[in-house]
Design an enzyme around this catalytic site. Structure first.
Site, short mmCIF file in Angstrom:
data_model
loop_
_atom_site.label_atom_id
_atom_site.label_comp_id
_atom_site.label_asym_id
_atom_site.label_seq_id
_atom_site.Cartn_x
_atom_site.Cartn_y
_atom_site.Cartn_z
N GLN A 118 13.39 4.98 -0.72
CA GLN A 118 12.59 5.09 -1.94
C GLN A 118 12.10 6.50 -2.19
O GLN A 118 11.57 6.81 -3.26
CB GLN A 118 11.40 4.14 -1.87
N CYS A 124 8.49 0.56 -3.14
CA CYS A 124 8.91 -0.26 -1.99
C CYS A 124 9.18 -1.71 -2.39
O CYS A 124 10.12 -2.33 -1.89
CB CYS A 124 7.87 -0.20 -0.89
N HIS A 430 2.44 -1.89 1.49
CA HIS A 430 3.88 -1.63 1.58
C HIS A 430 4.65 -2.94 1.71
O HIS A 430 4.21 -3.86 2.41
CB HIS A 430 4.16 -0.75 2.80
N ASN A 452 13.25 -1.37 6.50
CA ASN A 452 12.36 -0.55 5.68
C ASN A 452 13.17 0.17 4.61
O ASN A 452 14.40 0.08 4.56
CB ASN A 452 11.60 0.44 6.56
#
Length: 510
Positions: A118, A124, A430, A452
Site C-alpha cells: 500500500q 490497508c 490496520h 500484510n
C-alpha cells in the site's frame, strides 16, 4: 535493568517522608512509598469529601528522584543503552523472535500472490479485502499472481466520502460549529481508511477491475498531498454550505443541490487529475493476461459483471457472499451478543452502514479457525503498532520487555482491553488477512499467519506472525461467513443495535 533499588541518602528519605505525610494529610491511603492508589473500573479516584488545591511539581522532589535513580548502577546502565537508540530495539527479546516460527498446522491451500504494498497510504482495508477476493479469481483463471485494482476502489471511495461529508455538513447545519459532532465530522472528511461494510458498498456500486487496467498513480501510493487538497476544499465547502443554510431568505433545496454538484465536480476534477480517470462501471474492458502455464487469455467484461463473477469450483466469494459476510468484534466495554453500529460512519449515501456483532474473543477466534479450515482467508482489524516489530514481522506481547528497561509494566493494573479503548490508548489501526493458524494438541491456538500489505521487505518476505495472546489483546475485528457461526450469534443481527457516537473507538477506520 533498573529493577533493583540502592541505598538512599538520609536527606532524600527525610524529604520523601515529608511528601508521604503531605499525602496522608489529604486522606489518601498510601501503603508504602512505592505504591499507587488503585481503583476498580471507573470508580472515582478521590472521595467527594476530599478538597484539595492543585499542586506544583516541586524541584526538590525531582532532585530526589534523580539522585535515587542514578545511585543505582543498573539504572546508569539502562541510561547508557536507552538514551542512544530506539528503546524498542534495545528491549526486543531475541528469545521471542526465535520462538515465533512460521510453522502452522491449519493453513488455507491457496493464499494468493504477490504480497501487496500500500506504500505511503492508508489503504490497508482495500488491500486486505481485495486480497480476500482475488483468491477465487486466481483459481478460476489459473493465475500465478494477481492483484485487483485497489486504486479503482480508492478513487470511488474518495469521491463518495466527499459526497457523504457534504451531506453530513448539510444535515448538521443547525448544530453549533464548535459542537463535538461537527468538529468530529470536520476533523476527518475523507480518511484513506475504511471498513468492511464500506468495501461492500463500493463493490456493489462500482464493481472491480484488474490492477493492470487501473494501476496505482503516484498519488495513490503517496496520498498525503491529494488528501491535503481535497480536505482543504471540503472544509471550505462546509463553511459555505453552513452559511447558506443559515441565511435569510433560506436557500431552496434545488439551489442547494446545484451548488453541491458544482462542489462535487471540483472534487472529481482533483481526483481524476491525481489518480487518473477510472474505467466506467458499465463500459466493457478487455483484460489480456498470461496464465501460469504461459497461455495467453482474454476476458471481456464490465467492472460490475467482473465483481459479480468472482467464483471458482473451489471458492465462492461472489458479490452475494460479500454481502452476507459479518463483522465480529471484541469490544469488552459492551455486553457480548450485542449489535453495534456507529452514527454517521459510512462512505456512500444510501449505502450500508457499518455494523458489528460484539462477541467474546473465543467466539471470534473459533470463527476464524473454521474459516481457515474451510480454506477461506479472513479479513481482520487490529492495533498493529503495539508490541510489534515491522522488520521481523512479529506481533507478540513478550517481544518488547519495557519492564526490563524502565521497571514499569505497560498495560498492567487497571489498563485492560476495555480501559485502553476508553482512554484512547488503543483502537483498530490496520487491516490484514489471516491465512493460517497453529494449534496445540488440546486445540488451543498458539500463533497465526498474517498476510500484510507493506511489501516484501518487512517480516518473512512480507508475511507476519501473530501470537495468540497478542490477538487477545489487540485484535478487534474479524469478517467471517455466517455459516461458521452458531444460531445465537447469527440472531444478533435481528436485534436493535447500540448506536455508538462517531468519535467512539469503534468508529476508527483501519
Amino acid at each position: 535493568m533498573g529493577a533493583q533499588q540502592s541505598k538512599t541518602s538520609p536527606e532524600i528519605l527525610m524529604h520523601e517522608k515529608a511528601v508521604l505525610e503531605r499525602l496522608r494529610s489529604l486522606q489518601l491511603e498510601v501503603e508504602s512509598e512505592d505504591d499507587f492508589v488503585h481503583v476498580d473500573g471507573e470508580k472515582a479516584l478521590v472521595d467527594d469529601t476530599i478538597t484539595r488545591t492543585p499542586e506544583k511539581l516541586e524541584i526538590e522532589l525531582t532532585r530526589a528522584w534523580r539522585s535515587r535513580l542514578l545511585a543505582n548502577p543498573k539504572n546508569r546502565l539502562a541510561l547508557a543503552a536507552l538514551s542512544v537508540a530506539n528503546p524498542r530495539d534495545v528491549l526486543t527479546s531475541r528469545a521471542t523472535k526465535i520462538a515465533d516460527q512460521h510453522v502452522f498446522n491449519i493453513r488455507i491451500p491457496f493464499e494468493g500472490a504477490p504480497i501487496t504494498n500500500q506504500r505511503s497510504s492508508g489503504r490497508c482495508w482495500l488491500f486486505a479485502s481485495t486480497n480476500v477476493f482475488r483468491v477465487a479469481l486466481m483459481k478460476k483463471y489459473n493465475l500465478e499472481s494477481f492483484e485487483l485494482s485497489q486504486a479503482y476502489l480508492f478513487f470511488w471511495d474518495k469521491l463518495e466520502k466527499s459526497n457523504y461529508f457534504l451531506e453530513n455538513i448539510i444535515d448538521t447545519a443547525q448544530e453549533d460549529l464548535d459542537s463535538r459532532l461537527v468538529q468530529r465530522i470536520l476533523a476527518d472528511p475523507v480518511s484513506d481508511g475504511g471498513q468492511w461494510d464500506m468495501v461492500y458498498n463500493l463493490v456493489e456500486k462500482y464493481g472491480l477491475v484488474p490492477q493492470s487496467l487501473y494501476p496505482d498513480s503516484w498519488n495513490a501510493m503517496s496520498s498525503s498531498t491529494l488528501n491535503y487538497i481535497v480536505i482543504a476544499k471540503l472544509r471550505e465547502y462546509a463553511v459555505v454550505l453552513r452559511n447558506l443554510l443559515k441565511s435569510r431568505p433560506r436557500i431552496s433545496a434545488a439551489s442547494l443541490s446545484i451548488i453541491k454538484r458544482k462542489m462535487m465536480n471540483e472534487i472529481y476534477i482533483i481526483l481524476t487529475l491525481t489518480l487518473g480517470p477510472p474505467p466506467s462501471t458499465t463500459e466493457q474492458f478487455e483484460w489480456d493476461f498470461l496464465d501460469k502455464d504461459g497461455k495467453a487469455r482474454t476476458v471481456i467484461s464490465t467492472p460490475i459483471k467482473f465483481a459479480q463473477d468472482i467464483s471458482s469450483q473451489e471458492f465462492r466469494i461472489t458479490n452475494a457472499a460479500i454481502a452476507s459476510m459479518v463483522s465480529l468484534v471484541h469490544d469488552p466495554r459492551h455486553d457480548p451478543l450485542s449489535l453495534m453500529t456507529v452514527n454517521r460512519l459510512g462512505n456512500i449515501v444510501g449505502g450500508r452502514g457499518v455494523t458489528y456483532i460484539n462477541v467474546e474473543m473465543a467466539t471470534l477466534k473459533q470463527a476464524c479457525v473454521s474459516m481457515l479450515k474451510a480454506g477461506l482467508p479472513v479479513f481482520f482489524g487490529s492495533d498493529v503498532g503495539k508490541f510489534s516489530d515491522r522488520a521481523s514481522g512479529i506481533m507478540d506481547l513478550d517481544l518488547i520487555d519495557y519492564e526490563l528497561g524502565f521497571n514499569v509494566k505497560l498495560y498492567g493494573g487497571g489498563l485492560d482491553k476495555a480501559a485502553r479503548l476508553r482512554v484512547g490508548e488503543s483502537a483498530m489501526t490496520h487491516a490484514m488477512v489471516l491465512t493460517a493458524v497453529h494449534v496445540d494438541d488440546e486445540g488451543k491456538c498458539v500463533r497465526w499467519r498474517v498476510q500484510n500489505s507493506w511489501g516484501t521487505e518487512p517480516g518473512e518476505k512480507g508475511w507476519f506472525i501473530m501470537s495468540d495472546p497478542w490477538m487477545d489483546e489487540f485484535v478487534y475485528q474479524a469478517v467471517v461467513d455466517p455459516r461458521f457461526l452458531v444460531k445465537e450469534v447469527r440472531d444478533v443481527l435481528k436485534k436493535e443495535p447500540i448506536v455508538l457516537p462517531l468519535w467512539d473507538p469503534m468508529g476508527s477506520l483501519a
